[in-house]
Design a protein around this motif. Structure first.
Motif, short mmCIF file in Angstrom:
data_model
loop_
_atom_site.label_atom_id
_atom_site.label_comp_id
_atom_site.label_asym_id
_atom_site.label_seq_id
_atom_site.Cartn_x
_atom_site.Cartn_y
_atom_site.Cartn_z
N GLU A 16 -4.32 4.26 -7.34
CA GLU A 16 -3.22 3.43 -7.81
C GLU A 16 -3.59 1.95 -7.93
O GLU A 16 -2.71 1.09 -8.03
CB GLU A 16 -2.02 3.57 -6.86
CG GLU A 16 -1.52 4.99 -6.70
CD GLU A 16 -0.35 5.07 -5.74
OE1 GLU A 16 0.57 4.23 -5.86
OE2 GLU A 16 -0.35 5.94 -4.87
N TRP A 52 0.83 -1.20 0.00
CA TRP A 52 0.00 0.00 0.00
C TRP A 52 0.87 1.26 0.00
O TRP A 52 1.98 1.24 0.52
CB TRP A 52 -0.94 -0.02 1.21
CG TRP A 52 -1.90 -1.16 1.16
CD1 TRP A 52 -1.80 -2.35 1.81
CD2 TRP A 52 -3.08 -1.24 0.35
NE1 TRP A 52 -2.85 -3.18 1.47
CE2 TRP A 52 -3.66 -2.53 0.58
CE3 TRP A 52 -3.72 -0.37 -0.53
CZ2 TRP A 52 -4.83 -2.94 -0.04
CZ3 TRP A 52 -4.89 -0.79 -1.15
CH2 TRP A 52 -5.43 -2.05 -0.91
N PRO A 53 0.38 2.34 -0.61
CA PRO A 53 1.18 3.57 -0.71
C PRO A 53 1.69 4.05 0.65
O PRO A 53 0.97 4.00 1.65
CB PRO A 53 0.19 4.58 -1.32
CG PRO A 53 -0.78 3.73 -2.08
CD PRO A 53 -0.92 2.47 -1.29
N ALA A 54 2.92 4.52 0.66
CA ALA A 54 3.56 4.93 1.91
C ALA A 54 2.83 6.08 2.59
O ALA A 54 2.84 6.19 3.83
CB ALA A 54 5.02 5.31 1.65
N ASP A 55 2.19 6.94 1.79
CA ASP A 55 1.53 8.10 2.40
C ASP A 55 0.30 7.72 3.22
O ASP A 55 -0.25 8.55 3.94
CB ASP A 55 1.16 9.14 1.33
CG ASP A 55 0.19 8.60 0.29
OD1 ASP A 55 -0.19 7.41 0.36
OD2 ASP A 55 -0.19 9.37 -0.62
N ARG A 56 -0.12 6.45 3.14
CA ARG A 56 -1.24 5.99 3.97
C ARG A 56 -0.78 5.59 5.37
O ARG A 56 -1.61 5.34 6.24
CB ARG A 56 -1.96 4.81 3.30
CG ARG A 56 -2.57 5.16 1.95
CD ARG A 56 -3.70 6.16 2.08
NE ARG A 56 -4.12 6.68 0.79
CZ ARG A 56 -5.18 7.46 0.61
NH1 ARG A 56 -5.92 7.81 1.65
NH2 ARG A 56 -5.48 7.92 -0.59
N GLN A 57 0.54 5.51 5.55
CA GLN A 57 1.13 5.25 6.87
C GLN A 57 0.56 3.99 7.52
O GLN A 57 0.18 3.98 8.69
CB GLN A 57 0.95 6.46 7.79
CG GLN A 57 1.63 7.72 7.26
CD GLN A 57 1.48 8.91 8.19
OE1 GLN A 57 0.54 8.99 8.97
NE2 GLN A 57 2.42 9.84 8.12
N CYS A 109 -8.91 4.15 -4.24
CA CYS A 109 -7.49 3.95 -4.52
C CYS A 109 -7.18 4.28 -5.98
O CYS A 109 -7.51 3.51 -6.88
CB CYS A 109 -7.10 2.50 -4.20
SG CYS A 109 -5.35 2.16 -4.43
N ALA A 113 -7.54 4.24 6.84
CA ALA A 113 -6.51 4.97 6.10
C ALA A 113 -7.05 5.59 4.82
O ALA A 113 -6.52 6.60 4.34
CB ALA A 113 -5.34 4.04 5.79
N TYR A 114 -8.10 4.99 4.27
CA TYR A 114 -8.71 5.52 3.05
C TYR A 114 -10.02 6.26 3.32
O TYR A 114 -10.79 6.52 2.40
CB TYR A 114 -8.95 4.38 2.05
CG TYR A 114 -7.71 4.04 1.25
CD1 TYR A 114 -7.46 4.65 0.03
CD2 TYR A 114 -6.78 3.13 1.73
CE1 TYR A 114 -6.32 4.36 -0.70
CE2 TYR A 114 -5.63 2.82 1.01
CZ TYR A 114 -5.40 3.44 -0.20
OH TYR A 114 -4.26 3.15 -0.92
#
Length: 292
Positions: free
Chosen positions: A227, A182-187, A225, A200-201
């Motif tokens: 991506e 999963w994208p890093a910006d979602r931490q 999402c 996170a979303y």
């Protein structure tokens, strides 16, 4: 005035939809460029691709899934030899349109549910009359029109199929917990829970532990999402079993990277991942033949 307000709202919504489509197309274009560049590195030759149409062709060649079946199960325990699956939930999801096409859940009759405190499904409820055979046939039809099965902790869910009343599933599986980075910006943690992934979303969560509930969470995450295409392509890459060559003092590095102790390899930190992701690890690993 009311008509004017409605027209303004319609125009705003149309502009938002157009912007969303543009963002998705731009992302797909960047994804295909990235894949083409990686192929250049692998082959040592310059890619002849020039147009967007040619680059989108790469996605098709990369087995880009059109429809995915999001799936979850509820069971009476953890052992598929001694316990039973008592509920199946599924959502047929179209990736390109980010749309839910169909959804289904059904119960399977059991005599006892040792996990009732977790899933809140009394065994006697599962034995009430319902069109089970028709439900299973419909489920099989959803599987047939799907390219890929997606489940959170897929290793657990897929082991119940092909047993008793549930059909065998001969489709590729993606685990949204282990296979998707999963994208890093979602931490998120390396192996996020469904709840953490939903939050996170920006997906609201509620206190319900049923099969279809987790499917809904995943579908809502996929809708949000941008991506998704890239994540699914990467998730379908072949996996290798890795054993971390790491000291006791540095074991946290393996844990943070999603490796699990004493799991696939006894007495070691191990995890399955693609060779692409293997190159990003900050500690040495050794490939192990998990088919042996």
């Amino acid at each position: 005035m009311i008509i004017e307000a409605r027209l303004i709202n319609f125009e705003v919504k149309e502009e938002q939809n157009h912007q969303k489509e543009s963002e998705q197309l731009n992302f797909l274009d960047e994804t295909t460029k990235e894949i083409a560049n990686e192929k250049e590195k692998d082959l040592g030759v310059k890619s002849p691709l020039q147009s967007k149409d040619e680059r989108f062709g790469i996605l098709r060649n990369e087995h880009f899934p059109e429809n995915i079946l999001i799936l979850d199960t509820e069971t009476t325990g953890l052992d598929n030899e001694n316990d039973d699956c008592l509920e199946v939930g599924s959502i047929l999801f179209n990736v390109k349109s980010r749309s839910v096409l169909a959804q289904q859940s059904f119960l399977l009759p059991v005599e006892i549910n040792n996990a009732e405190k977790i899933n809140n499904i009394p065994a006697e409820i599962t034995r009430l009359p319902q069109p089970l055979s028709e439900a299973i046939k419909y489920f099989e039809s959803l599987v047939r029109v799907s390219n890929v099965i997606v489940a959170h902790n897929a290793e657990f869910d897929k082991k119940w199929f092909g047993l008793k009343k549930l059909p065998q599933i001969e489709k590729p599986w993606i685990c949204s917990m282990d296979d998707i980075t999963w994208p890093a910006d979602r931490q998120l943690k390396t192996r996020p829970s469904v709840r953490d992934l939903a939050l996170a979303y920006g997906v609201p969560v509620w206190n319900a532990h049923r099969a279809l509930t987790d499917c809904i969470y995943l579908a809502e995450v996929f809708i949000r999402c941008t991506e998704l295409e890239k994540l699914l392509i990467r998730a379908l890459e072949p996996k290798v079993l890795l054993r971390a060559e790491i000291s006791y003092e540095d074991r946290y590095l393996a844990k943070n990277a999603g490796f699990r102790w004493n799991d696939a390899i006894k007495g070691a930190w191990s995890r399955k991942m693609s060779r692409r992701d293997k190159e990003k690890l900050e500690f040495p690993v050794h490939e192990v033949d998990f088919h042996a």
